[in-house]
Design an enzyme around this catalytic site. Structure first.
Site, PDB file in Angstrom:
ATOM      1  N   SER A 686      64.859  51.184  33.902  1.00 38.35           N
ATOM      2  CA  SER A 686      64.073  50.129  33.283  1.00 38.35           C
ATOM      3  C   SER A 686      62.542  50.481  33.809  1.00 38.35           C
ATOM      4  O   SER A 686      61.678  49.582  33.283  1.00 38.35           O
ATOM      5  CB  SER A 686      64.659  48.920  33.412  1.00 38.35           C
ATOM      6  OG  SER A 686      64.667  48.347  34.868  1.00 38.35           O
ATOM      7  N   LYS A 729      64.499  39.011  34.243  1.00 36.45           N
ATOM      8  CA  LYS A 729      63.255  39.748  34.456  1.00 36.45           C
ATOM      9  C   LYS A 729      61.872  38.474  34.112  1.00 36.45           C
ATOM     10  O   LYS A 729      61.011  38.582  34.893  1.00 36.45           O
ATOM     11  CB  LYS A 729      63.142  40.884  34.120  1.00 36.45           C
ATOM     12  CG  LYS A 729      64.171  41.749  34.415  1.00 36.45           C
ATOM     13  CD  LYS A 729      63.990  43.318  33.600  1.00 36.45           C
ATOM     14  CE  LYS A 729      65.076  44.419  34.175  1.00 36.45           C
ATOM     15  NZ  LYS A 729      65.207  45.496  33.262  1.00 36.45           N
TER      16      LYS A 729
END
Length: 806
Positions: A686, A729
């Protein structure tokens, strides 16, 4: 000082080797002579003055020893009596005369003839010698009293001897010594030295006898106690038998309990068979204890008792709301479960798995479920468990065997339908004793757990009514087969607003009570709690927040005590905990807002990562050096992240001209990519767009925006692929004060899971390509370089699919 003078003499005598005995002077000893050479030596002595030299051989198993296999020091003896036996052997009685040392040995017509030297010592008497003789006499008296092998006459005979040499030989001959120790004593010619050595040996032997007597006394007492207990038990049994009670009534009681326990037919049959065995066993035998323990465990496990379930949805909802703030999905799932229980008469138990960072309330949720449903609650910690027998138990053949933790916890619950929490299911391991996660496959399978078999009980037990709740921090360490059996519900971290509510509703009250304060002595204000959340904790859960609230309460408690004792007269009557008061109590901030002083920088971008403790920020740095196109990647990165960096580099090279970078930049430059906090392992795809943005910024000299974070996987063609853990996140970015984020377009479907507080305060960009990322992330727009030989100039913002071939 004790002294003695020596005078020696030499003699030539027939020599006979003897076995397993050492003859001392003044000692009368009978023995049988059978060897041909020994018979000849004996006949030679009988024909002469009846004197013969006897010496012990080293190894008693040798029939015909050589001179070097016989000790060199022996004893000259007189043959007192000789008797020929019917089997051809001769029985002789000899008396020791004096010790002698072999000078030489000759073979004389089938027997040994030895030349020996005797040594006569003249001893000077004195008080020291008298003291030594007295000591040896006293010690020998003690020895005879302790020893069971010597009679009183032997002691009297020794006591009457006043010559040191004769006393030493008389005592030495009667001690329970080894052949080697007796030979050592025989080889000491000086009478005073010999008597001194005898005194030492007596000390050692008396000590041995004392220890032996102590042990014998202890054993005797234990035997007497055991005999007494046996006698009393037999007497009790006889009395009970006379009264018509006793063991039979105990067996009848066990039989009644087995019949009333509500066991399955198989379990009842096994229990009755074991009871029959127990009836035929002696009551004091070890096997009867094993059988009794087994029956006790069979009867202790709940076979038919069930908790009366509460199926009132309003009550359950009220309990869950009172105990936990937020966690709407989980509450919905629990209420759905209760609704099904209300509609279906005999539904199977559920198997849930709560996955989330530490401190978000996974374990306490299990207790709330038990409270909401009116069930008992039991918890089994699986952290560090690596033995399959912990789950399934040991077989009864092992000494000290017990059922596994599943059965033990069911006994503790006392009902068939408790809420059973399997805590830290992701932290099990395995070794040579088996894999506990494999044993859990049967426990957590609704199609199998109605006939769970524990190794100890060895009968089927129904676990289908149990509500299993597992907890874990991460999923990847749980075997796939085990994951498949559980309904996974993910718990994300809390937002700052949720933490504020949790602190106000639960944590502050709990810590005030724990420290003995009350609301009149301390008042937590919103800005004070907010200060604790922002500057003293940085976590997904609320454990550290509770700890810091506890720290504040303890410091206030100390001030209260000092004020009451008169030590602190300036202390206010009520402590008001606001934003200014917190640093006074806890010291400087532990965490600062990373964005406050952060400027736009070249070659540095902020990424978003997800770990087992929640979301985190990830700073990516890139620097250029003269070189030949080498790419260095540091920061303890995993293989996947290193490959993401390679993919990002390949994308930048393929689009170099359209990104305003010379096509051959890599010929003269080396790139170094680093992610700080090098001791912490990092992995995952990611960070792809963050790595590409950092490289592009370093090569174009265009700064990356410091108020922005990003996450997404990159392909070689510049497409942005979706990632996981979006909620965690974004919560991490929000927690650090970053209010703008870039993420993949395909993650737009996850927006409903994002808390409203984050969606309202953060600006979210959903992108499909790296071109969109660079337009948003870089401080200014990229100016493309003209491609040599191209008919049309390449424009900045060219679609990612149109890559330049090299």
């Amino acid at each position: 000082m004790l002294t003695s003078k020596e005078k020696s003499d030499t003699k030539r005598l027939p020599m006979m080797p003897i076995r397993d005995v050492v003859i001392f002077p003044y000692m009368m000893t009978p023995f049988v002579v059978g060897r041909e050479s020994s018979v000849r030596a004996l006949e030679e002595a009988m024909a002469g003055d009846k004197k013969i030299f006897l010496a012990t051989q080293h190894d008693a198993s040798i029939d015909e020893p050589k001179p070097n296999e016989i000790y060199s020091v022996g004893t000259i003896v007189n043959i007192v009596q000789s008797l020929k036996l019917p089997d051809g052997n001769i029985k002789v009685l000899v008396e020791g005369v004096e010790r002698a040392k072999v000078v030489s040995v000759a073979d004389d017509e089938g027997f040994f003839r030895a030349t020996v030297r005797t040594s006569g010592f003249k001893v000077e008497t004195g008080p020291q010698l008298d003291a030594l003789i007295s000591r040896v006499t006293t010690l020998f008296e003690q020895y005879v009293k302790l020893s069971q092998n010597l009679n009183y006459e032997t002691m009297v005979a020794a006591i009457r001897v006043d010559e040191p040499g004769k006393l030493a030989d008389t005592v030495g001959a009667n001690l329970q010594l080894t052949i080697e120790e007796k030979q050592e004593l025989l080889e000491i010619f000086d009478p005073i030295d010999r008597l001194t050595r005898v005194a030492e040996m007596l000390d050692i032997e008396i000590e041995k006898l004392n220890v032996d007597r102590t042990i014998q006394g202890r054993v005797k007492r234990q035997m007497e106690k055991a005999q007494k207990e046996y006698y009393l038990n037999e007497k009790i049994k006889a009395i009970q038998k006379e009264l018509g009670r006793g063991e039979k009534s105990e067996i009848d009681e066990l039989k009644r309990r087995i019949e009333e326990a509500g066991m399955t037919a198989d379990a009842q049959e096994k229990a009755m068979a074991e009871l029959k065995r127990l009836e035929n066993m002696p009551p004091m035998s070890a096997e009867s204890t094993v059988s009794r323990n087994y029956l006790d465990w069979l009867l202790a496990v709940p076979w038919k008792k069930k908790s009366k379930e509460i199926r009132d949805l309003k009550f359950a909802e009220g309990v869950l709301e009172a105990d936990h703030y937020g966690l709407e999905k989980i509450k919905e799932r629990i209420l759905e479960f209760l609704a099904v229980r209300r509609l279906v008469k005999n539904p199977k138990g559920s198997i849930l798995c709560f996955v989330g960072p530490p401190g978000v309330g996974k374990t306490s949720l299990g207790m709330s479920i038990a409270k909401a449903t009116g069930r008992k609650f039991v918890r089994m910690s699986l952290g560090g468990v690596r033995d399959e027998a912990e789950v399934r138990g040991h077989r009864r053949t092992y000494i000290g065997a017990l059922p596994g933790q599943i059965i033990q916890m069911m006994k503790k619950a006392g009902t068939r339908n408790p809420v059973f929490m399997l805590d830290e299911v992701d932290k099990m391991s395995m070794d040579f004793r088996g894999d506990p996660s494999a044993a859990l496959l049967e426990v957590l399978d609704p199609e199998q757990n109605f006939m769970f078999v524990d190794h100890y009980l060895d009968v089927e037990y129904d676990l289908s009514q149990v509500f299993f709740v597992a907890t874990a921090n991460v999923m990847h360490t749980i075997p796939a087969a085990l994951q498949d059996r559980m309904e996974v519900i993910r718990l994300s971290g809390y937002t700052e607003l949720e933490k504020m509510e949790i602190a106000k509703r639960f944590l502050v009250k709990k810590q005030i009570e724990a420290t003995g304060l009350d609301s009149k002595q301390i008042d937590f204000q919103d800005d004070g709690i907010n200060s604790l959340i922002q500057y003293y904790t940085r976590e997904a859960g609320v454990r550290n927040l509770e700890r810091e609230i506890g720290n504040v309460c303890r410091k206030v408690a100390r001030q209260v005590v000092n004020a009451e004792s008169g030590k602190d007269k300036k202390a206010p009557a009520k402590a008001v905990i606001n934003g200014d008061k917190v640093p006074e109590l806890l010291g400087p901030w532990k965490f600062r807002d990373l964005v406050v002083e952060k400027k736009n920088e070249i070659g540095a971008a902020t990424g978003l990562a997800w770990t087992e403790v929640g979301g985190q920020l990830l700073t990516v740095e890139c620097t250029l050096m003269e070189g030949k196109g080498k790419l260095t990647i540091t920061g303890k990165l995993g293989e996947v992240m290193q490959e993401s960096a390679q993919a990002a580099m390949s994308y930048i090279r393929s689009r170099a001209m359209s990104l305003g970078i010379p096509r051959d930049f890599y010929r003269n430059l080396d790139l170094h990519i680093h992610i700080p906090e090098g001791a912490i392992p990092k992995d995952g795809p990611s960070a792809g767009i963050t790595l590409a943005t950092t490289i592009c910024s370093a090569l174009t000299k265009i700064p990356v925006r410091g108020d922005l974070a990003m996450t997404g996987e990159i392909t070689l063609r510049g497409k942005v692929l979706p990632i996981g853990g979006l909620k965690e996140k974004l919560m991490a970015a929000h927690r650090h004060g970053i209010l703008e984020a870039i993420m993949p377009k395909e993650n737009e479907k996850d927006l409903p899971d994002i808390p409203d507080a984050i969606k309202k305060t953060m600006k979210l960009h959903f992108v499909e390509s790296m071109d969109e990322v660079l337009k948003i992330a870089l401080e200014r727009e990229i100016v493309a370089l003209p491609i040599p030989g191209a008919e049309l100039p390449v424009e900045a913002g060219k679609p990612a699919e149109e890559t330049v071939a090299h």
